[in-house]
Design a protein around this motif. Structure first.
Motif: not given
Length: 311
Positions: A149-152, A215-225, A230-233
């Motif tokens: 997830n976006q928190n690693g 994870p960090k890129v996804i977390k910063d990206y989803l914070a705008e929406f 929950v972001g997953l990679t």
């Protein structure tokens, strides 16, 4: 008494000329009167008028003749089946067993039954649609996975759902226009569902570009929406496996050099999954945010299992 009767009889039987006239009926009447007088004379003298009066039983009074009609115009207490006036009874007789009140009740009952059966028909159709996407022991769309997830943190599909419905979208953070538009729409859908059903829906973003979407890129990206997303990679193979389970097409190459710029083609759908991980429905670009939210809310309302409703 007998001598008197005989005298009277003899006098009446004679005429002025001394001749007798045959009058048998008159003779019978006088004889009856004589018998009555004789019986009265035999009453003992000790019985006075007061005693005779006490022994005579008065005749029972005859009930008055009822001349009233079956229905009176006199107001009476209204009871079931009793009418106030003759006119009201005649009107009821003319109208038969149906009345205005019975007609209203019949119409309301019909509307209620129609609404109930329409709702049940829609629910059964949605249930059949959901069942059609299932196979024996394994869903045709969706399935188990282990991603980051976006928190690693390493999480499974059950951890992501956490007893709620989930709305899954596949995209990538470097998408120039389509992904931002769809994620804005997704955020609006989630807010509308929260208003209608509470926080029973988990929005999930799974990247199709694991090489660049850390994870960090996804977390910063989803914070705008939306904060609930929950972001997953994961690795390339992990992403490829989950895309295959969800029948999602993507064109990300396997071996990429660092800093290389490229675009990723992928399917554009929102996949609604129930709390058990079963596929419910796919929502596309043809649905507005309000339409999609209404569809999701309807499926949530049809759910009969446990459902987590906390934040």
């Amino acid at each position: 008494m007998s001598t008197l009767a005989k005298s009277i009889t003899r006098s009446l039987h004679s005429t002025a000329s001394g001749k007798r006239v045959a009058s048998a009926p008159l003779h019978d009447g006088i004889s009856a009167l004589t018998a009555r007088l004789t019986s009265c004379a035999r009453i003992p003298a000790a019985l006075g008028p007061r005693t005779l009066t006490s022994r005579v039983t008065p005749a029972a009074a005859k009930p008055p003749r009822v001349s009233a009609r079956a229905f009176s115009t006199t107001p009476q207490l209204r009871r079931w089946g009793i009418f106030k006036t003759v006119q009201e009874a005649e009107a009821r007789h003319k109208s038969g067993p149906f009345s205005f009140r019975a007609g209203i009740l019949f119409v309301l009952t019909g509307i209620g039954l129609y609404s109930y059966f329409t709702f049940e028909k829609g629910r059964m159709e949605r249930q059949r649609n959901t069942e059609s996407h299932k196979s024996v022991g394994k869903a045709k769309i969706g399935g188990e996975f282990v991603l980051t997830n976006q928190n690693g943190e390493r999480v499974t599909d059950k951890d992501v759902r956490d007893g709620k419905f989930s709305l899954v979208y596949f995209g990538f953070t470097h998408c120039p226009d389509i992904c931002p538009e769809e994620l804005d729409k997704m955020a609006s859908m989630v807010d509308k569902v929260f208003e209608q059903r509470g926080k029973v829906l988990r929005p999930v973003f799974i990247t199709c570009d694991p090489a660049r979407d850390t994870p960090k890129v996804i977390k910063d990206y989803l914070a705008e929406f939306h904060t609930a997303m929950v972001g997953l990679t994961g690795t390339y193979d992990e992403i490829k496996d989950v895309c295959k389970k969800y029948r999602v097409y993507f064109s990300t190459p396997r071996d990429l050099k660092e800093g290389m710029d490229y675009l990723v083609d992928h399917s554009i759908y929102f996949y609604l999954m129930d709390p058990d991980g079963n596929f419910v429905e796919a929502l596309g670009r043809q649905h507005t945010a309000q339409q999609a939210a209404d569809i999701i809310s309807t499926h949530i309302g049809d759910w009969r299992g446990p459902l987590k409703k906390d934040a």
